[in-house]
Design an enzyme around this catalytic site. Structure first.
Site, PDB file in Angstrom:
ATOM      1  N   TYR A 114      -1.309  -1.096  10.060  1.00 53.88           N
ATOM      2  CA  TYR A 114      -1.508  -1.435   8.647  1.00 53.88           C
ATOM      3  C   TYR A 114      -0.262  -1.077   7.836  1.00 53.88           C
ATOM      4  O   TYR A 114       0.245  -1.906   7.061  1.00 53.88           O
ATOM      5  CB  TYR A 114      -2.730  -0.679   8.129  1.00 53.88           C
ATOM      6  CG  TYR A 114      -3.071  -0.915   6.680  1.00 53.88           C
ATOM      7  CD1 TYR A 114      -3.824  -2.017   6.282  1.00 53.88           C
ATOM      8  CD2 TYR A 114      -2.661  -0.019   5.689  1.00 53.88           C
ATOM      9  CE1 TYR A 114      -4.157  -2.226   4.948  1.00 53.88           C
ATOM     10  CE2 TYR A 114      -2.995  -0.212   4.354  1.00 53.88           C
ATOM     11  CZ  TYR A 114      -3.741  -1.315   3.993  1.00 53.88           C
ATOM     12  OH  TYR A 114      -4.073  -1.517   2.666  1.00 53.88           O
ATOM     13  N   SER A 151       0.858  -1.197   0.000  1.00 53.01           N
ATOM     14  CA  SER A 151       0.000   0.000   0.000  1.00 53.01           C
ATOM     15  C   SER A 151       0.887   1.237   0.000  1.00 53.01           C
ATOM     16  O   SER A 151       1.977   1.234   0.589  1.00 53.01           O
ATOM     17  CB  SER A 151      -0.873   0.024   1.250  1.00 53.01           C
ATOM     18  OG  SER A 151      -1.455   1.307   1.410  1.00 53.01           O
TER      19      SER A 151
HETATM   20  P1  NAD Z   1     -11.799  -5.911   0.460  1.00 54.26           P
HETATM   21  O1  NAD Z   1     -12.110  -5.728   1.909  1.00 54.26           O
HETATM   22  O2  NAD Z   1     -12.868  -5.634  -0.542  1.00 54.26           O
HETATM   23  O3  NAD Z   1     -11.239  -7.370   0.214  1.00 54.26           O
HETATM   24  C1  NAD Z   1     -10.447  -8.041   1.146  1.00 54.26           C
HETATM   25  C2  NAD Z   1     -10.739  -9.523   1.055  1.00 54.26           C
HETATM   26  O4  NAD Z   1      -9.873 -10.225   1.948  1.00 54.26           O
HETATM   27  C3  NAD Z   1     -12.188  -9.882   1.439  1.00 54.26           C
HETATM   28  O5  NAD Z   1     -12.727 -10.736   0.451  1.00 54.26           O
HETATM   29  C4  NAD Z   1     -12.032 -10.585   2.787  1.00 54.26           C
HETATM   30  O6  NAD Z   1     -13.036 -11.558   3.036  1.00 54.26           O
HETATM   31  C5  NAD Z   1     -10.640 -11.206   2.636  1.00 54.26           C
HETATM   32  N1  NAD Z   1     -10.026 -11.491   3.932  1.00 54.26           N
HETATM   33  C6  NAD Z   1      -9.911 -10.637   4.988  1.00 54.26           C
HETATM   34  N2  NAD Z   1      -9.336 -11.264   6.029  1.00 54.26           N
HETATM   35  C7  NAD Z   1      -9.059 -12.535   5.621  1.00 54.26           C
HETATM   36  C8  NAD Z   1      -8.485 -13.662   6.263  1.00 54.26           C
HETATM   37  N3  NAD Z   1      -8.070 -13.608   7.546  1.00 54.26           N
HETATM   38  N4  NAD Z   1      -8.354 -14.806   5.565  1.00 54.26           N
HETATM   39  C9  NAD Z   1      -8.801 -14.872   4.279  1.00 54.26           C
HETATM   40  N5  NAD Z   1      -9.363 -13.843   3.622  1.00 54.26           N
HETATM   41  C10 NAD Z   1      -9.488 -12.677   4.295  1.00 54.26           C
HETATM   42  O7  NAD Z   1     -10.535  -4.976   0.204  1.00 54.26           O
HETATM   43  P2  NAD Z   1      -9.771  -4.510  -1.139  1.00 54.26           P
HETATM   44  O8  NAD Z   1      -9.842  -3.037  -1.157  1.00 54.26           O
HETATM   45  O9  NAD Z   1     -10.186  -5.299  -2.317  1.00 54.26           O
HETATM   46  O10 NAD Z   1      -8.265  -4.875  -0.726  1.00 54.26           O
HETATM   47  C11 NAD Z   1      -7.512  -5.918  -1.310  1.00 54.26           C
HETATM   48  C12 NAD Z   1      -6.073  -5.731  -0.889  1.00 54.26           C
HETATM   49  O11 NAD Z   1      -5.570  -4.488  -1.396  1.00 54.26           O
HETATM   50  C13 NAD Z   1      -5.869  -5.655   0.631  1.00 54.26           C
HETATM   51  O12 NAD Z   1      -4.682  -6.349   0.968  1.00 54.26           O
HETATM   52  C14 NAD Z   1      -5.708  -4.176   0.895  1.00 54.26           C
HETATM   53  O13 NAD Z   1      -4.981  -3.921   2.065  1.00 54.26           O
HETATM   54  C15 NAD Z   1      -4.982  -3.752  -0.362  1.00 54.26           C
HETATM   55  N6  NAD Z   1      -5.077  -2.327  -0.638  1.00 54.26           N
HETATM   56  C16 NAD Z   1      -6.290  -1.738  -0.862  1.00 54.26           C
HETATM   57  C17 NAD Z   1      -6.362  -0.378  -1.121  1.00 54.26           C
HETATM   58  C18 NAD Z   1      -7.663   0.315  -1.355  1.00 54.26           C
HETATM   59  O14 NAD Z   1      -7.676   1.554  -1.374  1.00 54.26           O
HETATM   60  N7  NAD Z   1      -8.769  -0.387  -1.548  1.00 54.26           N
HETATM   61  C19 NAD Z   1      -5.176   0.386  -1.143  1.00 54.26           C
HETATM   62  C20 NAD Z   1      -3.952  -0.226  -0.910  1.00 54.26           C
HETATM   63  C21 NAD Z   1      -3.916  -1.595  -0.661  1.00 54.26           C
END
Ligand code: NAD
Length: 256
Positions: free
Chosen positions: A162, A147
């Protein structure tokens, strides 16, 4: 020794079951370019449903498995189950992750552990298990999702636990890259800026999106597809000379 990139190949995606998430968008994008799809998610039913939808829409093989990746046994069992059902596993993308908006001085031991156990330990458990297969086969691609929060010192919805976990993902992928390179396996990170999903405390309002975009050099926040496309490149056969890197897909928030 490196081996050939197989035509029939599977990518395992963790965290690909949330309806508006990056992982699910990537499952569709990668299936479209020919990958068979294995999904691991906390929500096993949603993982199976997403897999069935991907298989039907893109004519590939797909399967889902439920696991809390913070639990090593569950993580390993989920990879075992997917591997038994799908063609050769060639790639892993670690999308599963959780947010943490708690200010640092209020972080309890439980909150610290909750975040690290998923965002760092969980990535490690799944990656280590999948790497055993990739190294045995002499071909593979691993991607960690970091991130911009790790690179710019927070400044996002999620705070220090985080940021620290996501900086850990960069260190993990770089070190792995060095260890498994001789076996024909690459390891890289994609580092997203703000992406329009529900992870930052629910669906974003237009006002929040505008505010988040103001920091970057492009006049918008990112889409799940922006990240899916970067991942598709890093796990492609043609990215075989790219390893230990962090690809920033953040609208110019962090230039490095
Ligand atoms: P999201 O919450 O839509 O998806 C996260 C997924 O991870 C969900 O399907 C959830 O059920 C699953 N999950 C959570 N804990 C878990 C566990 N213990 N075991 C198995 N599965 C688990 O979020 P997103 O925005 O799609 O994020 C995806 C990735 O991208 C994450 O790692 C997030 O930190 C990273 N990210 C997102 C952003 C953003 O702005 N959306 C920015 C930087 C990084």
């Amino acid at each position: 020794m490196a081996s050939a990139f197989p035509a029939e190949r599977t990518v395992i995606l963790t965290g690909a079951a949330s309806p508006r998430g990056i992982g699910r968008a990537a499952a569709h994008y990668l299936a479209e370019v020919g990958w068979n799809i294995g999904i691991i998610d906390l929500d096993g039913d949603a993982a199976a449903r997403t897999a069935a939808e991907v298989a039907e829409q893109h004519g590939v093989q797909a399967a889902g498995a439920g696991a809390n990746i913070a639990d090593r046994e569950q993580a390993v069992a989920a990879v075992d189950a997917l591997e038994a059902q799908l063609p050769q596993v060639v790639a892993l993308v670690n999308f599963a992750g959780i947010a943490s908006p708690t200010p640092y001085l209020e972080v309890t031991p439980e909150e610290w552990d909750r975040v690290q156990s998923v965002n760092l330990d969980g990535v490690h458990w799944v990656t280590q298990r999948v790497l055993r297969t990739l190294v045995d086969n002499g071909v593979g691609r691993v991607v960690g999702i970091s991130s911009v929060s790790a690179q710019r010192g927070g400044g996002t919805f999620s705070k220090t636990p985080y940021s620290a976990s996501k900086a850990g993902v960069i260190g993990l992928m770089r070190s792995i890259a060095r260890e498994v390179g001789p076996f024909g396996v690459t390891a890289n990170c994609v580092s997203p800026g703000p992406i329009d999903t529900d992870i930052m405390g629910g669906t974003l309002t237009e006002e929040r999106k505008t505010k988040m975009a103001a920091d970057g050099v492009l006049p918008r926040i990112g889409t799940p597809r922006d990240i899916a496309a970067a991942v598709a490149y890093l796990i492609s056969e043609d990215a075989g000379f790219v390893t230990g890197q962090t690809l920033n897909v953040d609208g110019g928030l962090y230039m490095h």
